[in-house]
Enzyme design. Structure first.
Site, PDB file in Angstrom:
ATOM      1  N   GLU A 113      -7.469  -0.300  -7.638  1.00  0.00           N
ATOM      2  CA  GLU A 113      -6.762  -0.969  -5.498  1.00  0.00           C
ATOM      3  C   GLU A 113      -5.799  -1.132  -5.603  1.00  0.00           C
ATOM      4  O   GLU A 113      -4.524  -0.482  -7.081  1.00  0.00           O
ATOM      5  CB  GLU A 113      -6.625  -2.410  -5.856  1.00  0.00           C
ATOM      6  CG  GLU A 113      -8.285  -3.092  -6.461  1.00  0.00           C
ATOM      7  CD  GLU A 113      -8.135  -4.639  -5.864  1.00  0.00           C
ATOM      8  OE1 GLU A 113      -7.408  -5.287  -5.613  1.00  0.00           O
ATOM      9  OE2 GLU A 113      -9.254  -5.445  -6.421  1.00  0.00           O
TER      10      GLU A 113
ATOM     11  N   GLU B 282      -9.465  -8.037 -12.537  1.00  0.00           N
ATOM     12  CA  GLU B 282      -8.504  -8.387 -12.274  1.00  0.00           C
ATOM     13  C   GLU B 282      -8.304  -9.693 -13.523  1.00  0.00           C
ATOM     14  O   GLU B 282      -7.628 -10.757 -13.037  1.00  0.00           O
ATOM     15  CB  GLU B 282      -7.197  -8.579 -11.433  1.00  0.00           C
ATOM     16  CG  GLU B 282      -7.746  -7.959 -10.865  1.00  0.00           C
ATOM     17  CD  GLU B 282      -6.236  -7.831  -9.098  1.00  0.00           C
ATOM     18  OE1 GLU B 282      -6.400  -8.985  -8.850  1.00  0.00           O
ATOM     19  OE2 GLU B 282      -6.270  -6.964  -8.872  1.00  0.00           O
TER      20      GLU B 282
HETATM   21  O1  IFM Z   1      -7.190  -9.131  -2.103  1.00  0.00           O
HETATM   22  C1  IFM Z   1      -6.900  -9.568  -3.665  1.00  0.00           C
HETATM   23  C2  IFM Z   1      -8.134  -8.583  -4.880  1.00  0.00           C
HETATM   24  O2  IFM Z   1      -8.724  -9.802  -4.395  1.00  0.00           O
HETATM   25  C3  IFM Z   1      -7.054  -9.001  -5.639  1.00  0.00           C
HETATM   26  N1  IFM Z   1      -6.453  -7.638  -6.059  1.00  0.00           N
HETATM   27  C4  IFM Z   1      -5.605  -7.988  -4.829  1.00  0.00           C
HETATM   28  C5  IFM Z   1      -5.716  -8.283  -3.429  1.00  0.00           C
HETATM   29  C6  IFM Z   1      -4.519  -8.570  -3.003  1.00  0.00           C
HETATM   30  O3  IFM Z   1      -4.005  -9.607  -3.720  1.00  0.00           O
END
Ligand code: IFM
Length: 441
Positions: free
Chosen positions: A352, A167
């Site tokens: 994710e 990210e």
């Molecule tokens: O917990 C985070 C993760 O570290 C990165 N992506 C989003 C998740 C939820 O906010």
């Protein structure tokens, strides 16, 4: 959950994801201080000033946690290897205990039939490098490249896939413009530099990994479905700016070797000199793209504010514990958009997707039908994207465990498995059991 493996193409991988600082317990095993330790130590930055010193104590409980993955019947585990655990000062001395830990962890995955999906940077900037400007310093690309070589020499022979950065929007914009994440800056010059250097470090890492003979190299980008607050031209233009900063900057840098004009209009004056010459490094070919997706946002124009002249407008869909709207169609949209506009047939993974909910243990169990519904709806979106031609190869739920949710401390629970942060007891939630049953069908 009305789904089974046979609803997905042969070989489609199901998994769950975590990240080092959020679960391991950074005070163990000789890890160095990170910018999250010092950010959390300042009042007001993190709920209850909580940090990742203990987290889920995965450092000691990793075998039980890997057993949870195996028992769920998933195929793969997305984890990260902390820079500050491996190199406590960020460069120079290597912490053998840290390398040994990841060595055991990867062997533990393989012993359980889990494919290791490694992420090289999930936000543990070593404090010693943060002192030198962290992501705002161009040298970060080389420092990161050196770390990548050290960890890859130790475990690279056994990982199934490796992502450079998790990210980059959060690493740069959220952390240097909005100030919500470490290092907590609110400075446009630092932002522009971080947005460029994080991609330069990605490109440097790709080069180092290739030189070591590593394959299956990718990056994990997060996307947020952006809609204009109204049909007014100002709001439409505001949404385009937000989309350029959040959703287009990183993928266009990588896939096209350029940055979107709508973002450069505000950032160009603050970019490091000669940035254009770095685009060849940034756009080195990768093998797969990770898509993180959680929600949508409405963008409205804020002409009275400095660039990017944006204001957030709340939507009215049901929301998770984070206050994020639940909007599965956005996931389908990004998967098909990535295939159509940027990466063609390159394998995509949903690296994710998940939701936080205020889960509680009652009579030794956690009942979370909301999460199972969320998961089923988003897996439905993945199926539609595949049917539309996107080459989606896998899906990782975020997260295996309730964990350290950064500025929200331990308050927001994303896990398939509940963690009692006093006793550290793990309790698989009903969504975990439903997911496992769907995978077994
Ligand atoms: O917990 C985070 C993760 O570290 C990165 N992506 C989003 C998740 C939820 O906010």
């Amino acid at each position: 959950m009305d789904l089974s493996r046979s609803d997905f193409p042969e070989g489609f991988l199901f998994g769950a994801a975590t990240a080092a600082y959020q679960i391991e317990g950074h005070r163990f095993g000789g890890a160095g201080s990170t910018h999250w330790d010092t950010f959390a130590a300042v009042p007001g930055n993190v709920v209850r000033a909580e940090d990742g010193a203990l987290a889920c104590d995965h450092y000691h409980m990793w075998e039980a946690d890997l057993d949870l993955l195996k028992d769920a019947g998933v195929d793969a585990y997305r984890f990260s290897t902390s820079w500050a655990r491996v190199m406590p000062e960020g460069r120079g001395a290597v912490n053998q205990e840290g390398l040994d830990f990841y060595d055991r962890l990867v062997d533990g995955m393989l012993a359980r039939g889990l494919k290791p999906f490694q992420t090289l940077y999930h936000w543990e900037m070593p404090s010693a490098l943060a002192d030198l400007g962290g992501w705002t310093n161009r040298d970060v690309a080389g420092w990161f490249g050196d770390f990548v070589e050290v960890i890859t020499r130790r475990i690279g022979d056994r990982v199934a896939a490796v992502a450079t950065i998790n990210e980059p929007w959060c690493v740069s914009f959220l952390s240097h413009f909005l100030g919500h994440h470490a290092p907590g800056l609110r400075d446009i010059r630092a932002t522009a530099r971080a947005m460029h250097h994080v991609l330069l470090a990605h490109g440097e890492a790709v080069g180092r990994l290739r030189a070591l003979g590593q394959d299956n190299i990718g990056i994990v980008l997060n996307f947020d479905h952006t809609m204009p607050a109204s049909d007014a031209p100002d709001d439409v233009a505001a949404a385009a700016r937000q989309d350029a900063i959040f959703n287009r900057w990183f993928i266009e840098g990588i896939a096209k070797g350029s940055y979107p004009a709508e973002a450069l209009e505000g950032l160009a004056p603050h970019m490091p000199k000669g940035w254009e010459a770095d685009m060849a490094t940034i756009s080195r070919p990768i093998d797969w793209l990770g898509v993180n997706y959680y929600t949508r946002h409405f963008a409205g124009a804020a002409p009275d504010q400095p660039w990017p002249h944006l204001r957030d407008v709340p939507g009215d869909l049901p929301k998770t514990q984070m206050g994020w709207e639940i909007y599965p169609a956005g996931l389908e949209g990004f998967l098909t958009r990535m295939a159509r506009d940027y990466v063609g047939d390159m394998p995509l993974f949903v690296t994710e997707n998940g939701m936080a909910w205020p889960d509680v243990v009652e009579n030794g169990a956690v009942y979370d039908p909301e999460r199972a519904a969320f998961l089923a709806d988003h897996l439905g979106a993945v199926r539609r994207a595949i049917a539309a031609g996107a080459n989606v190869n896998g899906f990782f739920y975020w997260s295996l465990l309730d964990n350290y949710e950064w500025a929200f401390g331990y308050e927001k629970r994303f896990g398939l498995v509940h963690v009692d942060f006093d006793s550290l007891k793990r309790t698989p939630k009903s969504s975990y059991h439903e997911f496992a049953a769907a995978l077994a069908r």
